[in-house]
Design an enzyme around this catalytic site. Structure first.
Site, PDB file in Angstrom:
ATOM      1  N   TRP A 471      -5.550   3.164   9.307  1.00  0.00           N
ATOM      2  CA  TRP A 471      -6.022   3.924   7.905  1.00  0.00           C
ATOM      3  C   TRP A 471      -4.635   4.191   7.185  1.00  0.00           C
ATOM      4  O   TRP A 471      -3.614   5.070   7.607  1.00  0.00           O
ATOM      5  CB  TRP A 471      -6.747   5.373   8.197  1.00  0.00           C
ATOM      6  CG  TRP A 471      -7.062   6.169   6.993  1.00  0.00           C
ATOM      7  CD1 TRP A 471      -6.218   6.732   5.852  1.00  0.00           C
ATOM      8  CD2 TRP A 471      -8.246   6.772   6.800  1.00  0.00           C
ATOM      9  NE1 TRP A 471      -6.968   7.283   4.913  1.00  0.00           N
ATOM     10  CE2 TRP A 471      -8.153   7.212   5.512  1.00  0.00           C
ATOM     11  CE3 TRP A 471      -9.596   6.634   7.495  1.00  0.00           C
ATOM     12  CZ2 TRP A 471      -9.419   7.909   5.017  1.00  0.00           C
ATOM     13  CZ3 TRP A 471     -10.514   7.316   6.916  1.00  0.00           C
ATOM     14  CH2 TRP A 471     -10.533   7.951   5.853  1.00  0.00           C
ATOM     15  N   ASP A 472      -4.413   3.444   5.901  1.00  0.00           N
ATOM     16  CA  ASP A 472      -3.229   3.624   5.168  1.00  0.00           C
ATOM     17  C   ASP A 472      -3.555   4.414   3.979  1.00  0.00           C
ATOM     18  O   ASP A 472      -4.669   4.429   3.490  1.00  0.00           O
ATOM     19  CB  ASP A 472      -2.868   2.144   4.816  1.00  0.00           C
ATOM     20  CG  ASP A 472      -1.426   1.725   4.787  1.00  0.00           C
ATOM     21  OD1 ASP A 472      -0.775   2.684   4.693  1.00  0.00           O
ATOM     22  OD2 ASP A 472      -1.211   0.668   4.982  1.00  0.00           O
ATOM     23  N   ASN A 474      -1.211   4.243   0.386  1.00  0.00           N
ATOM     24  CA  ASN A 474      -0.015   3.660  -0.331  1.00  0.00           C
ATOM     25  C   ASN A 474       0.436   4.340  -1.414  1.00  0.00           C
ATOM     26  O   ASN A 474       1.055   3.637  -2.321  1.00  0.00           O
ATOM     27  CB  ASN A 474       0.135   2.188   0.022  1.00  0.00           C
ATOM     28  CG  ASN A 474       0.141   1.690   1.260  1.00  0.00           C
ATOM     29  OD1 ASN A 474       1.067   2.253   1.981  1.00  0.00           O
ATOM     30  ND2 ASN A 474      -0.689   0.919   1.674  1.00  0.00           N
ATOM     31  N   ASP A 542       7.432   1.609   8.137  1.00  0.00           N
ATOM     32  CA  ASP A 542       7.458   0.045   7.746  1.00  0.00           C
ATOM     33  C   ASP A 542       8.589  -0.510   8.187  1.00  0.00           C
ATOM     34  O   ASP A 542       8.957  -1.622   8.253  1.00  0.00           O
ATOM     35  CB  ASP A 542       7.545  -0.037   6.353  1.00  0.00           C
ATOM     36  CG  ASP A 542       5.702  -0.041   5.930  1.00  0.00           C
ATOM     37  OD1 ASP A 542       4.870   0.064   6.876  1.00  0.00           O
ATOM     38  OD2 ASP A 542       5.344  -0.060   4.983  1.00  0.00           O
TER      39      ASP A 542
HETATM   40  C1  GLA Z   1       1.669  -0.441   4.212  1.00  0.00           C
HETATM   41  C2  GLA Z   1       1.665  -0.218   5.708  1.00  0.00           C
HETATM   42  C3  GLA Z   1       2.004  -1.520   6.340  1.00  0.00           C
HETATM   43  C4  GLA Z   1       1.102  -2.687   5.800  1.00  0.00           C
HETATM   44  C5  GLA Z   1       0.868  -2.749   4.352  1.00  0.00           C
HETATM   45  C6  GLA Z   1      -0.299  -3.402   4.135  1.00  0.00           C
HETATM   46  O1  GLA Z   1       2.897  -0.671   3.633  1.00  0.00           O
HETATM   47  O2  GLA Z   1       2.506   0.830   6.153  1.00  0.00           O
HETATM   48  O3  GLA Z   1       2.169  -1.251   7.599  1.00  0.00           O
HETATM   49  O4  GLA Z   1      -0.211  -1.961   6.533  1.00  0.00           O
HETATM   50  O5  GLA Z   1       0.566  -1.469   3.935  1.00  0.00           O
HETATM   51  O6  GLA Z   1      -0.436  -3.498   2.708  1.00  0.00           O
END
Ligand code: GLA
Length: 734
Positions: A471-472, A474, A542
């Protein structure tokens, strides 16, 4: 009737606590720690003590003379200082009443103590404003074995008129020492949880977030406060707190003119006035507190024990080794790319394949980060046989299957954004500012909560073989505002968003108790105990470069345990930093957490292939020690010598895994030596080097037996002087 029962309960409970000097003494205790408060009816409650247990707290008398001429009559700190009376500090509570009165004066009403189970005791200390019908309940849940105390506060409007909560903290801690050293964790994307320690000087130091989402990307709501010197690993008095809240937070450290340090922690009051209607209440998140008189190592072990049991899903279950598709494929894949990755993953002994971003969207296909978020249907062009086919393929290969979602977000280029513009967070007629080309959905709106829950539900329903969700989230909140909330209640957004998110998590966990969920927010952008309790693990960053990960994981693991720390071996040169680091170093760092890989496995060939396969085998050997053991940090990467080491020791002290890393070139005469920790001094241990690359040993006394006492007092030497040398030892009781 209810009120009467409540009062009876309260006053029965008083008999549990002691009395001293005509005051009632209230104790909140764990196996080793105690908080002591003293209270008299119609007066405020005094915060007397917080630290190691006293030999006999029943004879507690307060410290005595505390006032100075020409100052506040009594400078005894209150349990929960409200703005009003003679309070000149930043307040833990600030209310505005319907008639415009800005001040609050709290007095003691009573207390209640309840044994929740064999490990948890709840204490509620009830305060009330002297004039207005507003109650303030200060709650403590004391976890006996883990020496953790969770504190939260409820403000209850018991009157017939509105009350505005301008500010309510979760906890207040008053300290008095010669000096105070604050450790907090600062950073940014791809560099989260960087440790900063500083000596506090008079004035106020505030650590906060106003980002709404990704609130822990640049500051963490977790802190250490060391008395009378910088925080040491195995000695010295340290207080620690970690706010269990996934929204705006503020930690305030006010060094006042009495020489006291006043620590407040809770939701950030910034633009967050909350209007309580008659009979409504506001409950703060919990501040997770602990203390150690033996340094920060013990603080960490308290948090880890507590997290595995109470703040993490399935904290008693071994985590699978994962191959995640992101850095190996990004958005550029078709079915064959993924099935090839699975074939190779299976050969390495990997146990789960996770399909990351890029699998959804048809009219607005997700071939980059500019489109598709919100349209959670499988992309028929890329994956014509659907998710079910891929999940079945994984299972046929002996792998579990997981998939990525980011359900709180929407790209302007999506069906969802066109259909429900009213669901997007926006500030009236102002522009909605995209971040990573996306907008935020307004989770204060119950319809959006339903949408997010249904997204999860539908994605999981694509195949009964989906056993993991990443689950992200951003982006941050900016140009804040909600079409759902009334114009008077726009300031409720910050609180209601997080509550909305938690209610979705609650529904998900009620329906899917077994599924594993990774907590990710551009890496470690949502690393707090509030969110973590619904998840199995977190993506720490990341940044997959092991050199940076050593620091990021050092910070994260100060509070959050290895079992939950997703750490992936990626390719070289590293995609975030360009660093070219040895495969062994990359594996050894990832093995200090929950090991995974995030690359094209077909690119690992020759010697590297054999090494990687063997490393995964070796990790399985030490996995229970790393995931369930006690962490002993030995050498900090922040020390200037350019080494870093740590070990995990199983609870029964029968096994340990030791890791050491060289972070720079050490000249030829400098050598590495390290005393171990956490072993049984009376037992013998065999020391075996594992994860060896091409017969290159770093430890010359392989398989030799040592006494635990010797290992902890004399230590071991290793040949790891060159940049990015590393060593892993398995230590087994004989
Ligand atoms: C974020 C997450 C990454 C990846 C990207 C995908 O940056 O931290 O691990 O899942 O999104 O768009």
């Amino acid at each position: 009737m209810k009120r009467i029962t409540f009062c009876v309960l309260f006053f029965c409970a008083i008999s549990i606590s002691g009395f001293s000097q005509g005051k009632e003494i209230i104790k909140v205790e764990t196996n080793d720690l105690i908080m002591i408060f003293s209270a008299s009816k119609n007066e405020n409650v005094i915060f007397e003590y917080w630290g190691d247990k006293l030999n006999d707290a029943s004879v507690f008398v307060s410290k005595g003379f505390r006032s100075q001429p020409d100052s506040n009559k009594d400078s005894s700190p209150q349990i929960f200082p409200a703005y009003g009376g003679k309070l000149y500090l930043n307040p833990a509570l600030r209310l505005t009443y319907h008639d415009g009165v800005l001040t609050t004066e709290l007095e003691y009403v009573g207390m209640d103590k309840k044994t929740l189970d064999e490990n948890r005791i709840e204490t509620v200390i009830r305060l009330k404003d002297k004039i207005y019908p507003v109650f303030v309940d200060v709650h403590f849940v004391a976890y006996q074995k883990e020496n953790i105390i969770c504190q939260s506060v409820t403000v209850i409007n018991d009157g017939k008129k509105n009350v505005s909560v301008e500010n309510v903290a979760s906890s207040y801690i008053p300290l008095h020492a010669q000096s105070y050293y604050l450790t907090h964790f600062h950073g940014t994307w791809a560099a989260e949880m960087q440790l900063k320690e500083e000596k506090l000087t008079p004035g106020v130091k505030i650590i906060e977030s106003k980002k709404g989402v990704r609130t822990t990307q640049s500051e963490s709501p977790s802190f250490l406060l060391s008395l009378n010197g910088p925080a040491q690993e195995n000695s010295g008095e340290i207080y620690a707190g970690s706010l269990a809240w996934s929204g705006n937070f503020a930690l305030s450290f006010e060094f006042d003119e009495r020489g006291m340090l006043n620590i407040l922690g809770g939701m950030n009051p910034f633009a967050s006035t909350y209007h309580l209607l008659p009979k409504q209440k506001l409950q703060t998140p919990e501040m997770v507190l602990t203390y150690s008189s033996n340094g920060k190592g013990q603080i960490t072990r308290n948090y880890h024990d507590w997290s595995r049991k109470y703040a993490l899903q399935h904290g008693d279950k071994i985590r699978p080794i994962i191959l995640n598709s992101w850095e190996g494929a990004y958005f550029n894949f078709d079915e064959k790319t993924l099935t090839d990755m699975m074939d190779n993953a299976a050969k390495f002994g990997i146990e789960m394949f996770v399909l990351d971003d890029g699998w959804f969207g048809n009219k607005y296909p997700r071939n980059g980060d500019n489109a598709g978020l919100g349209d959670w249907q499988v992309n028929a062009k890329k994956l014509p046989h659907g998710i079910n086919y891929l999940a079945d393929y994984a299972v046929a290969k002996g792998l579990k299957f997981g998939i990525w979602i980011e359900p709180e977000m929407v790209n302007p280029e999506s069906d969802l954004a066109k259909k429900h513009p009213e669901w997007v967070v926006k500030s009236g007629a102002r522009d909605i500012l995209p971040m990573r080309n996306q907008w935020l959905l307004d989770l204060s709106n119950p319809l959006v909560q339903d949408f997010v829950f249904n997204t999860f539900d539908q994605v999981v329903s694509m195949s009964h073989n989906i056993s993991y969700i990443k689950w992200d989230a951003n982006r941050h909140v900016d140009n804040v505002g909600s079409d759902y909330l009334s114009k008077e209640n726009q300031t409720h957004f910050w609180y209601d968003y997080v509550k909305g998110l938690y209610s979705v998590y609650d529904r998900i966990r009620a329906k899917y108790p077994d599924i594993e969920i990774q907590l990710c927010s551009s890496g470690g952008g949502r690393l707090d105990f509030g969110a973590l309790k619904y998840h199995d693990e977190f993506w720490a960053s990341d940044n997959t470069s092991p050199l940076n990960r050593i620091f990021i994981q050092y910070g994260s693991n100060t509070f959050f345990p290895a079992i939950a720390t997703a750490a992936h071996v990626s390719t070289s040169p590293n995609h975030q930093t360009g660093q070219m680091l040895p495969l062994k170093f990359r594996f050894d760092v990832a093995m200090t957490g929950r090991l995974g890989m995030e690359l094209q496995p077909k690119d690992i060939i020759g010697d590297d292939y054999e090494f990687a396969k063997n490393a995964i085998k070796d990790y399985k050997l030490i996995r229970p020690i790393v995931q369930f053991g006690d962490l002993y940090r030995l050498i900090s990467p922040y020390d200037e010598n350019g080494w870093s080491s740590l070990m995990y020791v199983s609870k029964d002290k029968k096994q340990a895994a030791f890791f050491a890393f060289s972070l720079k070139y050490h000249d030829r005469t400098t050598f590495f030596e390290n005393k171990l920790n956490g072993l049984d001094p009376t037992k013998n241990y065999k020391v075996t080097e594992i994860n060896i690359k091409s017969g290159h040993h770093s430890f010359s006394n392989n398989e030799k037996v040592y006494n635990g006492d010797y290992l902890m007092k004399v230590g071991l030497g290793m040949n790891i002087g060159n940049p990015f040398d590393s060593s892993v030892l398995l230590i087994e009781q004989q």
